[in-house]
Write an enzyme that holds these catalytic residues in place. Structure first.
Site, PDB file in Angstrom:
ATOM      1  N   TYR A  54      -3.324  -1.956   9.744  1.00 34.06           N
ATOM      2  CA  TYR A  54      -3.330  -2.157   8.285  1.00 34.06           C
ATOM      3  C   TYR A  54      -1.958  -1.884   7.680  1.00 34.06           C
ATOM      4  O   TYR A  54      -1.401  -2.704   6.941  1.00 34.06           O
ATOM      5  CB  TYR A  54      -4.382  -1.237   7.665  1.00 34.06           C
ATOM      6  CG  TYR A  54      -4.452  -1.280   6.157  1.00 34.06           C
ATOM      7  CD1 TYR A  54      -5.193  -2.260   5.509  1.00 34.06           C
ATOM      8  CD2 TYR A  54      -3.803  -0.315   5.377  1.00 34.06           C
ATOM      9  CE1 TYR A  54      -5.267  -2.290   4.119  1.00 34.06           C
ATOM     10  CE2 TYR A  54      -3.870  -0.347   4.004  1.00 34.06           C
ATOM     11  CZ  TYR A  54      -4.606  -1.331   3.371  1.00 34.06           C
ATOM     12  OH  TYR A  54      -4.675  -1.348   1.995  1.00 34.06           O
TER      13      TYR A  54
ATOM     14  N   SER B  50       0.814  -1.214   0.000  1.00 34.21           N
ATOM     15  CA  SER B  50       0.000   0.000   0.000  1.00 34.21           C
ATOM     16  C   SER B  50       0.849   1.265   0.000  1.00 34.21           C
ATOM     17  O   SER B  50       1.903   1.301   0.643  1.00 34.21           O
ATOM     18  CB  SER B  50      -0.894   0.012   1.239  1.00 34.21           C
ATOM     19  OG  SER B  50      -1.575   1.246   1.380  1.00 34.21           O
TER      20      SER B  50
ATOM     21  N   LYS C 141       0.845  -4.359   5.811  1.00 30.38           N
ATOM     22  CA  LYS C 141       1.295  -4.084   4.439  1.00 30.38           C
ATOM     23  C   LYS C 141       2.813  -3.920   4.385  1.00 30.38           C
ATOM     24  O   LYS C 141       3.454  -4.287   3.396  1.00 30.38           O
ATOM     25  CB  LYS C 141       0.601  -2.824   3.911  1.00 30.38           C
ATOM     26  CG  LYS C 141      -0.874  -3.002   3.618  1.00 30.38           C
ATOM     27  CD  LYS C 141      -1.134  -4.060   2.566  1.00 30.38           C
ATOM     28  CE  LYS C 141      -2.574  -4.058   2.077  1.00 30.38           C
ATOM     29  NZ  LYS C 141      -2.832  -5.140   1.099  1.00 30.38           N
TER      30      LYS C 141
END
Length: 296
Positions: free
Chosen positions: A161, A149, A165
């Site tokens: 998150y 990301s 990533k």
């Protein structure tokens, strides 16, 4: 011309959004595709067979070949790979796309959220790749495309998150060394596109509309198709892609400051030099990297 005739691909999280776009493009270019999707919500709850079945139906209606798989990437990655072997007898490409997002401030039961993100994003990516590895070796042209990301540069209330990533970036870069002598190339995308995940995110509505109007998933999938193709010429790279723009996402080092009699005071006195972006040099490509210099 990029073609996947005779190739078999798995796309995880392919029931909606980016994954569905990837699966349909690969199928249109000749690949036989396993459309994997647990069918849960963007935050990782629930399950349904409908999303994967609908994408498979679209692919078949367009003249392509596809089967649906509903296994969790974190709980049964071996089952996903078995679907490819059972249906098509081989496996050449893995596109690790499945993911969730639970925006969560660093408070309360944050560790539960961190564990959940790691299970889906990182362990899911690593598990499917590990299960596929012998088949990718047998292919002779195995390809793995992971999904990290652009938020790796930092994003508020997204520690679970973004951390997961970040693990995928390290996984991609490191496994590429092992894949190279086996004919396997492992790369990643860092995409931005309108999707169910962005629609459900805590973002301003005008920004969500901007994404819908300007950042379609269809402009990310061609990057995936190139990285998944036999003609892909790069390994261990991360390509940021959004709205038709494609850029190399890099880590690197600058010239910094060195002193064999280093003290805390000297670090503070030379902090501007240590952070000087004008001397920044990206890390070399995998085939050019001199590992003897790492950490020195």
């Amino acid at each position: 011309m990029v073609s996947f005739e005779g190739k078999v691909a798995i796309v995880t999280g392919a029931g909606r959004g980016l994954g569905a776009s990837h699966a349909k493009l690969l199928a249109s270019l000749g690949a036989s595709v396993v459309v994997n999707d647990l069918g849960g919500s963007a935050t990782g709850t629930g399950a349904s067979t409908a999303p994967a079945e609908e994408v498979v139906a679209e692919i078949i209606a367009a003249g392509g070949r596809a089967v649906a798989n509903f296994d969790s990437v974190s709980e049964n990655p071996e089952g996903i790979v078995a679907s490819a072997i059972d249906a098509f007898g081989k496996l050449d490409v893995v596109v690790n796309n499945a993911g969730i997002n639970q925006a969560h401030a660093f408070e309360g039961d944050i560790m539960a959220s961190i564990r959940k993100h790691m299970e889906v994003h990182f362990y899911g990516t690593a598990g499917v790749t590990a299960a596929a590895w012998p088949h990718l070796i047998a292919s002779g042209e195995g390809r793995v495309v992971n999904t990290t990301s652009p938020t790796l540069v930092g994003f508020p209330e997204q520690t679970p998150y973004v951390s997961a990533k970040g693990a995928i970036l390290a996984f991609t870069r490191t496994l590429a060394f092992e894949g190279a002598p086996l004919g396997i190339k492992i790369n990643a995308i860092a995409p931005t596109a309108a999707s169910r995940m962005s629609d459900e995110a805590d973002l301003p509505e005008d920004f969500k509309q901007f994404m819908r109007d300007n950042l379609p998933a269809s402009l990310v999938s061609p990057v995936v198709a190139y990285l998944a193709s036999a003609g892909c010429a790069i390994n261990g790279e991360v390509l940021e892609t959004q709205g038709g723009a494609v850029k190399r996402f890099v880590l690197g080092l600058n010239g910094g400051y060195a002193n064999t009699e280093l003290t805390a005071d000297l670090v503070g006195e030379h902090i501007a030099e240590i952070l000087d972006a004008s001397t920044h040099v990206p890390f070399a490509t995998i085939d050019q990297q001199d590992l003897s210099a790492v950490g020195k």
